[in-house]
Design a protein around this motif. Structure first.
Motif, mmCIF file in Angstrom:
data_model
loop_
_atom_site.group_PDB
_atom_site.id
_atom_site.type_symbol
_atom_site.label_atom_id
_atom_site.label_comp_id
_atom_site.label_asym_id
_atom_site.label_seq_id
_atom_site.Cartn_x
_atom_site.Cartn_y
_atom_site.Cartn_z
ATOM 1 N N SER A 1 25.855 88.032 91.933
ATOM 2 C CA SER A 1 26.639 87.380 92.778
ATOM 3 C C SER A 1 26.600 88.322 94.220
ATOM 4 N N ASP B 1 27.137 79.792 93.024
ATOM 5 C CA ASP B 1 27.379 80.778 92.048
ATOM 6 C C ASP B 1 27.907 80.561 90.960
ATOM 7 N N GLU B 2 27.128 80.246 89.843
ATOM 8 C CA GLU B 2 27.523 79.480 88.646
ATOM 9 C C GLU B 2 28.410 78.344 88.654
HETATM 10 MG MG LIG Z 1 28.632 86.616 89.588
#
Ligand SMILES: [Mg+2]
Ligand SMILES: Nc1ncnc2c1ncn2[C@@H]1O[C@H](COP(=O)(O)OP(=O)(O)OP(=O)(O)O)[C@@H](O)[C@H]1O
Lengths: 248, 277
Positions: free
Chosen positions: A41, A169-170
């Motif tokens: 991240s 991000d995910e």
């Molecule tokens: Mg992360």
């Protein structure tokens, strides 16, 4: 074209990224994988300077987007973020109507008049494969949508300002399998128009959606190559161990 | 003694004191309500005091309190909200913010009579506003400033960070993010603080004592440099310095009831706003 050169990143004294270099080609999907806390991240947030919002951090190295160093003093950060969109792990629609959520980026960037905005909102919702589900309730609160719909709304919101790069991000980690496959399909379709960088914990997802994959561990980029090659025939043993699930 | 018995005794004691407190509260409100309701009438709310304040109404005091509420909040509300925006959105967590926090907390615990004295020295004398609505409003404004700052700060801090990130990530500036996302999301709680402040301002006596309040005025104030009557001070006058204290006692209860109702209603509206969020 994104080009990261020797990037170090620190939270206080803690070094979260160690000398990372990477090139990302336009109109490809790049996946970042690696164990929790390895810096995926953090690295992703380098590209739209979201890390700037965190106090007491420091970055070294260069990050070029289309040849421009985005950490140069002359860079307008708001324009950068308009060009490099982001979708967060947890869906975060604004407490506004569905329509206003998508229109928001257009309004704050002074893009077009009322009819243009209306058109662009519809277009973006269609591109995010959400239009049919929401076209009759555009004025309802975004929080009346399901989690998966909210996430697609956030994608539509990012698409509306026509970025060239989209960071995710995910994006599917909080979603059920059906919503997840919708998002994956969406990524597949968006690839023609956008450069996409996606962080994921799901190995199969990385294998399914990405062209290239970067494997991170403890702040280092261990291996970065074509996804097929990475999953069939990785160069490093650590990579092999990680993707076969022997740790992490 | 076994566990169960001691448990029961403890429970009984807590319950007893809980009920006692509620009982005391209700007897105060009941006492004022019972005595006050007997004089409250349309005339009481709309007429001037008559016959040495032993009959007539409290209209000028209601009007005066209204002016003071409006005047103090016009000044304190924007100032309080802006400083809360500064401390929560801009200043980060550095030493400036810590000092501002300590100062506002200290400001909140200064006795209100001290504000009165300060208001007299600064606004009435130094700035030469005289005993006036302006001087009284500014003094009351200073008094509620910490309350407004604190409730606004809490309101802003309650806005999820993910809203701010989402907005900034779309290329919105910080100012746009605050104006279009953060403030609307915090609006309900900020208004709660405003309404609580209305209750606080309308009930304070000490800050207006030396800065604006008049014993009796035959007509309504006509500008911000006029003196005014006000409910809490009028109550004090009725209870301690009328021409015939015995005869003006019912008027005092009526005034007290009006005052309590204003404060209670404001607090109720505030909790309604808060619940909605
Ligand atoms: Mg992360
Ligand atoms: N705001 C912060 N302050 C201090 N340290 C942080 C902060 N954010 C992240 N870190 C640290 O930096 C490292 C990398 O974090 P990062 O969030 O980039 O990891 P990640 O690979 O995305 O993990 P995950 O898969 O769990 O999301 C971690 O060790 C984390 O503890």
């Amino acid at each position: 074209m994104i080009e990261a050169k020797n990037i170090d990143f620190y939270y206080g004294n803690f070094q979260a990224l160690k000398n990372i270099s990477m090139k990302i080609e336009p109109k490809t999907v790049t996946a970042f994988i690696g164990p929790s806390g390895c810096g995926k991240s953090t690295f992703l947030r380098i590209f739209n300077r979201m890390n700037d919002l965190i106090k007491d951090t420091q970055m070294e190295g260069e990050c070029l987007i289309n040849g421009q160093n985005i950490y140069d003093k002359s860079i307008n950060i708001d324009n950068l973020r308009k060009d490099v969109g982001m979708v967060f792990q947890k869906p975060n629609p604004f407490p506004k109507s569905i329509f206003e959520n998508v229109a928001y980026g257009l309004r704050v960037n002074n893009m077009g008049d009322k009819s243009f905005i209306g058109q662009r909102v519809e277009e973006s919702l269609k591109d995010a494969a959400l239009w049919d589900e929401v076209k009759d309730k555009l004025n309802k609160s975004a929080y009346e949508l399901s989690g998966g719909q909210q996430q697609r709304l956030c994608i539509a919101r990012a698409l509306a300002v026509k970025p060239s790069i989209i960071l995710m991000d995910e994006p599917a980690s909080a979603l059920d399998p059906i919503s997840t496959s919708k998002i994956e399909e969406l990524i597949h379709n968006l690839k023609n128009q956008y450069t996409i960088v996606i962080v994921t914990h799901n190995m199969q997802q990385a294998a399914r959606v990405s062209d290239n994959t970067g494997f991170f561990m403890l702040g280092e980029l261990i291996e970065y190559s074509n996804t097929k090659k990475m999953f069939l025939n990785p160069e490093k043993e650590t990579t092999q161990n990680y993707i076969t699930g022997r740790f992490g | 003694m076994n566990k169960k018995v001691s448990q029961n005794i403890a429970f009984f004691i807590f319950k007893f004191f809980g009920v006692l407190v509620i009982g005391i509260l209700f007897s105060i409100i009941g006492f004022i309500g019972y005595n006050g309701i007997q004089v409250i009438s349309w005339e009481f709310l709309t007429e001037f005091p008559k016959e040495g304040m032993t009959s007539g109404g409290i209209f000028p005091a209601i009007v005066g309190t209204f002016y003071l509420v409006v005047g103090s909040l016009i000044f304190a509300f924007p100032l309080g909200v802006m400083s809360a925006i500064y401390t929560t959105e801009y200043a980060g967590k550095g030493w400036i913010v810590r000092i501002i926090r300590i100062m506002t907390n200290n400001l909140a615990s200064i006795p209100s009579i001290v504000f009165g004295l300060f208001g007299m020295a600064l606004f009435v004398n130094k700035l030469n506003f005289g005993d006036s609505i302006l001087a009284g409003s500014l003094t009351l404004g200073l008094l509620v400033l910490p309350l407004i700052i604190r409730t606004s700060e809490e309101a802003l801090l309650a806005v999820p960070q993910s809203y701010r990130e989402g907005s900034l990530a779309l290329g919105a500036t910080k100012l746009q993010t605050i104006r279009r996302i953060v403030l609307p999301a915090a609006f309900g709680n900020i208004i709660t603080g405003l309404i609580l402040s209305i209750g606080r301002v309308s009930g304070e006596t000490a800050p207006i004592l030396f800065t604006v309040a008049a014993y009796f005025l035959p007509k309504l104030p006509s500008g911000i440099f006029d003196q005014a009557m006000a409910l809490p001070y009028h109550l004090y006058v009725l209870a301690t310095s009328g021409t015939d204290l015995e005869a003006s006692r019912p008027m005092a209860y009526g005034t007290a009831l009006v005052l309590i109702l204003i404060v209670l209603i404001m607090n109720l509206i505030a909790s309604f706003f808060r619940k909605k969020l």
